[in-house]
Design an enzyme around this catalytic site. Sequence first.
Site, PDB file in Angstrom:
ATOM      1  N   GLU A 119      -3.312 -11.031  -7.973  1.00  0.00           N
ATOM      2  CA  GLU A 119      -2.860 -11.111  -6.565  1.00  0.00           C
ATOM      3  C   GLU A 119      -3.697 -12.134  -5.810  1.00  0.00           C
ATOM      4  OE1 GLU A 119      -3.331  -7.035  -5.489  1.00  0.00           O
ATOM      5  OE2 GLU A 119      -5.454  -7.029  -5.949  1.00  0.00           O
ATOM      6  N   ASP A 147      -9.771  -9.044   2.779  1.00  0.00           N
ATOM      7  CA  ASP A 147      -8.773 -10.065   2.439  1.00  0.00           C
ATOM      8  C   ASP A 147      -8.917 -11.331   3.288  1.00  0.00           C
ATOM      9  OD1 ASP A 147      -6.538  -7.280   2.470  1.00  0.00           O
ATOM     10  OD2 ASP A 147      -7.626  -8.092   0.738  1.00  0.00           O
TER      11      ASP A 147
END
Length: 515
Positions: free
Chosen positions: A177, A13
């Site tokens: 997302e 991420d």
Amino acid sequence: MLHNPLLPGFYPDPSICRVGGDFYMVTSTFSYFPGVPVFHSRDLVHWEQLGHCLDRPEQLPLDWRYMSGGVYAPTIRHHDGLFYMVTTNVSGMGNFYVTAEDPAGPWSEPHVIRGAEGIDPSFFWDEDGRCYMTATTDWAEHDPGVWVAGIDLARDCIVGERVLAWKGAMVNAWSPEAPHIYRKDGWYYLLIAEGGTEDYHAVTIARSRSLLGPYEGYPGNPILTHRHLGLDYPICNVGHADLVQLEDGAWYMVALASRLIGGYHKNMGRETFIAPVDWSGEWPVVSPGTGRVEWLYPAPALPQRPFPPVDQDDFTALCWNTLGTPAPETFVARRHALTLRSPLDWLVPDDLPRMPVPNGCPGFYGRRQQHSAFAAEVTLTAPESGEAGFMLLQNGFNHLRVGVTRTAQGVVARAVRSEKCGKPDYLNPREYPRHVDVLWEGAAEAEVRVGIAACGQAHRLLVNGAEVALADGSFLGSETAGGFIGAYVGCYVSGAGAEATFRDFRYTGEEEAHG
Ligand code: 6LW
């Protein structure tokens, strides 16, 4: 050259920003402490870790038994002389941000954001200086998608309504997302991930003339995915990206991806990769010419500015983490010596005492596995009670370990393979069976050198430099073990009151050459 992975090992991420000639990057850390490492580069090729955004227990309440809980995706941004890192602690305070004038820290106390739902928060400042936040909707409450709203950073709350900005490119897109907003050529561009963080992962983009939308998807989506390359392609799960523009106008994208080791096994979890982007037109083209993340790219047109190497044998180095928020009495890390004390027997095969979440780390102190071929060793003193040793830990107690205990017959060293069945993330074995195999057992001295080495999935467990057991490590892959994290090598103690001292840690690794 730019070598991928840019940050090898469990660094998922990624988020990146540029301030003048300096680049900064953060990644997610789940239930490891300290949380959210901050990396710095001046050429996108060489990176040094400056510190962590969350390095004080009060910033980071964690439940170490849920290793994929804790801190999910972070975003780093800079505005008006201040750095912001916004993220989600799914084991406690939800969406919050911290600030710092110096990215090396100290970072502020957490600002919990009232009215913000979902995960993967990001900030964007519009030309009028107003700040906006975007994140995923709470899929239990609303349609899957990403929302955008104004945020009042003086009151730490969302202002106005959260507007559903985009639901992703695919019809009924999975897991829209990782949203980030960029302003370019009079448009607001909204970059997201969809397809889920495994094999179907993809990066998609939409744009709008208005920050609050409606956003219209790029007809050429996805702008990056490896899902059509099949399950044998050595770089997979590509997604969860962030874009950065250099001073000369060139664009780059960082994203997470996993390397396959010895078949379809992702022992190091999700790592940080980089790719060049051609955004000379209306829409960005990632890795022009191939459309996939390559092992190597030409370095950007920036002066190469490497950093000094990190001392492998320094237990105070920034690469070390505890599992969970440590209680001070459970570990003392000095430059060349580490003392660990365990508050409990956390390696018991089948019955972890049901307890309130212990605030201390259970007696693990490790650093990421960063290579598919590595060797790691440490010298330890046998504990008077309990067990001490060296471990290759994925999550949910899927691990290989070499442990040392004192018995009536003297000091015993033991090589153990522990594989958890059922839901892999929860550490409490009471609810899920696990298989614990003793691969080898033998007499040892009170001070013994223990280690683990791997080449692909062939894992060797070592005592005093000699191989005592060979194990297939593919059960340590995150696709088997589950969860969002990646393998750590580290020192451990287990057993109420167990205490051991570790020294002479060594980690060496190498990768096959690419390109
Ligand atoms: C991250 C989200 C995701 O917040 O997994 O599957 C979460 N994708 O973007 C943890 O990495």
